[in-house]
Structures are given as structure tokens and as C-alpha cells.
Design an enzyme around this catalytic site. Structure first.
Site, short mmCIF file in Angstrom:
data_model
loop_
_atom_site.label_atom_id
_atom_site.label_comp_id
_atom_site.label_asym_id
_atom_site.label_seq_id
_atom_site.Cartn_x
_atom_site.Cartn_y
_atom_site.Cartn_z
N HIS A 180 -17.94 57.82 42.70
CA HIS A 180 -16.52 57.82 41.87
C HIS A 180 -16.80 56.85 40.72
O HIS A 180 -15.95 55.84 40.64
CB HIS A 180 -15.54 57.27 42.91
CG HIS A 180 -14.26 57.72 42.79
ND1 HIS A 180 -13.04 57.97 43.23
CD2 HIS A 180 -13.67 57.82 41.04
CE1 HIS A 180 -11.90 58.30 42.54
NE2 HIS A 180 -12.15 58.20 41.27
N ARG A 207 -11.27 64.84 42.11
CA ARG A 207 -10.65 64.18 43.17
C ARG A 207 -11.39 64.79 44.36
O ARG A 207 -11.37 65.95 44.80
CB ARG A 207 -9.21 64.09 43.41
CG ARG A 207 -8.28 62.96 42.59
CD ARG A 207 -8.98 61.62 43.26
NE ARG A 207 -7.89 60.55 42.73
CZ ARG A 207 -8.17 60.01 41.45
NH1 ARG A 207 -9.50 60.23 40.84
NH2 ARG A 207 -7.53 59.07 41.02
N GLU A 247 -14.06 58.32 50.96
CA GLU A 247 -14.80 57.37 49.93
C GLU A 247 -14.87 56.03 50.56
O GLU A 247 -13.45 55.51 50.93
CB GLU A 247 -14.38 57.50 48.53
CG GLU A 247 -14.46 58.70 47.88
CD GLU A 247 -14.10 58.74 46.56
OE1 GLU A 247 -13.74 57.85 45.85
OE2 GLU A 247 -13.91 60.06 45.89
C1 DGY Z 1 -8.67 58.09 37.94
O1 DGY Z 1 -8.23 56.81 36.87
O2 DGY Z 1 -7.69 58.67 38.36
C2 DGY Z 1 -10.17 58.13 37.78
O3 DGY Z 1 -10.33 58.78 38.97
C3 DGY Z 1 -10.73 56.69 37.69
O4 DGY Z 1 -12.02 56.91 37.42
#
Ligand code: DGY
Length: 327
Positions: A286, A238, A267
Site C-alpha cells: 500500500h 483499494r 492489510e
Molecule cells: C489514499 O489516499 O486513499 C491512498 O490510498 C493513500 O495511498
């Protein structure tokens, strides 16, 4: 009795939504951009449940005004875009999609690792832009990178995705070190060590911890500088876990040899990001879980969570099951 109202914040394919047809009053957002906070607020005010994406910020203030909302089912494994504590306080169930995207995300983490180690995007650009000229078709110091086999991989966070990355490391002939925030009994494919040891010894560090209030800027200046000189940092977990200013500085002064980044503090990545000027950073937008099959499975699980609540069953993938105790 009137049907429960469910709002979906993205146009998911009709075959995915089919299990909801007939059992609820379904409304699907038809906009082509993510919903703005006011749009999100007014659309869910009247709903019993919502199916949302990780781009939908479900804040405390948004939840405070919800009288009717019974569940939030997110098409993501991470739920840091939802104020889960606020949802729990209001007895709102929160669902996610675990178990289906770890291997896909691990593939991307490894792809970034290999790309950064062997400078693949830089080399690709070189060929495409016609810089590969016949007076220098090959030379001993041409596009030198770092070996992956025989190197040490440090996996920070040994959940599903971290474990899948550790397994890939082993398959590539790497020594694999692992660290987890909470104590782990059954660790596979990695040698458990303290974080400072992992950072000091790893040639590659791959991040797989969730973003919480405790992990914000976890990779700060001090931790980045305590990484081995010449190491490569990979983040597919993240944004906000890595302090991007400190990372850019460490790359600029040559303390780190490279980075592979799929997730960012903001983002989309802001044009003024200092990372963008550095050619030793490999970017992706992402896309850790972005394969057709995995996204289909994630959408199916998000719908399955919603169907369960609507039909009076327990949500199968619930991040705040304590809500059931107070119902
Ligand atoms: C999630 O599901 O948290 C992921 O970041 C999606 O790619």
C-alpha cells in the site's frame, strides 16, 4: 473563549502542523503503532476535530458517542475507513486530500504493470540468489514476459488516477480502453467501452475505482474469469475490490498471467494469503502515494482542511458538503 481541541492520530512533522499551533489546543498521538479502536475512541471523545490516517477506522458506533466532534480530516483521498453517512447524520464534516496523489499512484500502477509483465522481481531474485550461472548466461527462452507496447490496457475507473494511468499507457504505445461507473463526458487518453468488452479485450487491467458498498468484491470470480486469457490485473485502488481467492485461483490455473497488487482485503497481507505462494504476483505494501513530496502535500491538505474549519472558513476539500446546508 477556550481554544478548539484538535487531535492528530499520527506524529506528522512539526513544520506541517505549524499552521495549527496557536489556533487550537493541539494533541498529537505519540504511539509508534496505529491507534487501537478504544484508544481512538477515548482520544477523540473530547475533541472538536481530528486529523487521521486511512488506518484509523472511524465507525458508526464510534461516531454515535461523539457529542462534540465537528470535523474529521483524513490524510488520504479515500475515505472508506470513515462512515461518512454516519458523520453526515451527526453534522460532522469529513475532509480528504484529492488532487495531489493521482500521478504518484499512477506511477506505481505502471511500475507494477511493467514489473509483472517483464517479471522484474523474479529476475532480480534470480540474480541476487546466485542462480544466474555461467553455464547458462543467456538463452532464447530465458525469463520470457509479455510486451507492454502494442498491447491493450483497460482502465477501470476514469477519475484522476485512472486518467493518469491511461495517459501513461498511451505514452507506452498501448491501445487504451476505459470504463467508468458513472457516465463521463470528457474522457481523455482512453476509448470508452462497456466493462465486459474492456475485460475481454485488455491484456492489462488497472483498477481505479473507490471502495464503496457497491464495489466490494467487484472483481469477483465471474469478472476475473471474463478477463482475457493471459491478462495481468493491477490493483492500486483499494483492498476488498478484488476477491483475492478468485484471483489466486485464476493465476494458479493460468487464466491470468500475473497480477500487481498494492492493496489487499486485509492489510498487512495475511501470511496465509494464497497469493503469497504465486510467483507471478508482484506485491507492494500500500505505497501508491508514497513519495516524500506527495505525502508532504497530503499532510498539508489535511492540515489545511482542519485550519479552515477552526478559523470559521469552509473546508476546501470536503466529501460531505451537504453538512454545510444543515448548519
Ligand atoms: C489514499 O489516499 O486513499 C491512498 O490510498 C493513500 O495511498
Amino acid at each position: 473563549m477556550s481554544l478548539k481541541r484538535v487531535f492528530v492520530t499520527y506524529r506528522l512533522p512539526e513544520d506541517i502542523l505549524r499552521p495549527l499551533r496557536g489556533i487550537c489546543d493541539l494533541e498529537v498521538w505519540t504511539g509508534t503503532k496505529p491507534m487501537t479502536p478504544p484508544e481512538l475512541f477515548s482520544s477523540i471523545c473530547d475533541s472538536d476535530g481530528i486529523i487521521c490516517l486511512l488506518t484509523d477506522e472511524i465507525t458508526r458506533s464510534l461516531l454515535e458517542n461523539q457529542e462534540k466532534l465537528n470535523f474529521i480530516s483524513s490524510m488520504s483521498v479515500g475515505v472508506d475507513h470513515i462512515d461518512v453517512a454516519a458523520a453526515t447524520n451527526r453534522n460532522i464534516l469529513v475532509g480528504n486530500t484529492p488532487g495531489v496523489l493521482a500521478e504518484t499512484t499512477a506511477d506505481l500502477a505502471f511500475g507494477l504493470l511493467l514489473s509483472a509483465a517483464r517479471r522484474i522481481p523474479e529476475a532480480d531474485k534470480f540474480v541476487r540468489e546466485g542462480q544466474w550461472l555461467s553455464d547458462m548466461p543467456w538463452s532464447p527462452d530465458f525469463f520470457l514476459g509479455k510486451d507492454v507496447h502494442g498491447a491493450t490496457l483497460g482502465v477501470v475507473g476514469l477519475g484522476e488516477t485512472g486518467t493518469a494511468v491511461a495517459r501513461r499507457g498511451k505514452a507506452f504505445g498501448m491501445r487504451v480502453l476505459g470504463w467508468n461507473r458513472t457516465q463521463k463526458k470528457d474522457v481523455e487518453h482512453a476509448e470508452l467501452v462497456q466493462l465486459d468488452e474492456l475485460l475481454a479485450e485488455s491484456d492489462y487491467v488497472s483498477i481505479h475505482i473507490a471502495r464503496t458498498s457497491e464495489t466490494l468484491l467487484f472483481f469477483n470470480h465471474e469478472r476475473i474469469m471474463s478477463m482475457k486469457k493471459g491478462a495481468i490485473l493491477i490493483n492500486t485502488a483499494r483492498g476488498g475490490i478484488v476477491d483475492e481467492t478468485s484471483l489466486a485461483n485464476a493465476l494458479k490455473i493460468g487464466h491470468l498471467a500475473g497480477a500487481g497488487m498494492d492493496v489487499f482485503e486485509a492489510e498487512p497481507l495475511l501470511p496465509e494469503s494464497k497469493l503469497l505462494n504465486l510467483k507471478n504476483v508482484v506485491f507492494s505494501p500500500h505505497i501508491g502515494s508514497a513519495t516524500s513530496l506527495t505525502r508532504k502535500r497530503m499532510a498539508e491538505l489535511a492540515v489545511e482542511n482542519a485550519v479552515a474549519v477552526i478559523t470559521g472558513r469552509r473546508m476546501p476539500f470536503c466529501v460531505n458538503p451537504e453538512v454545510y446546508r444543515s448548519r
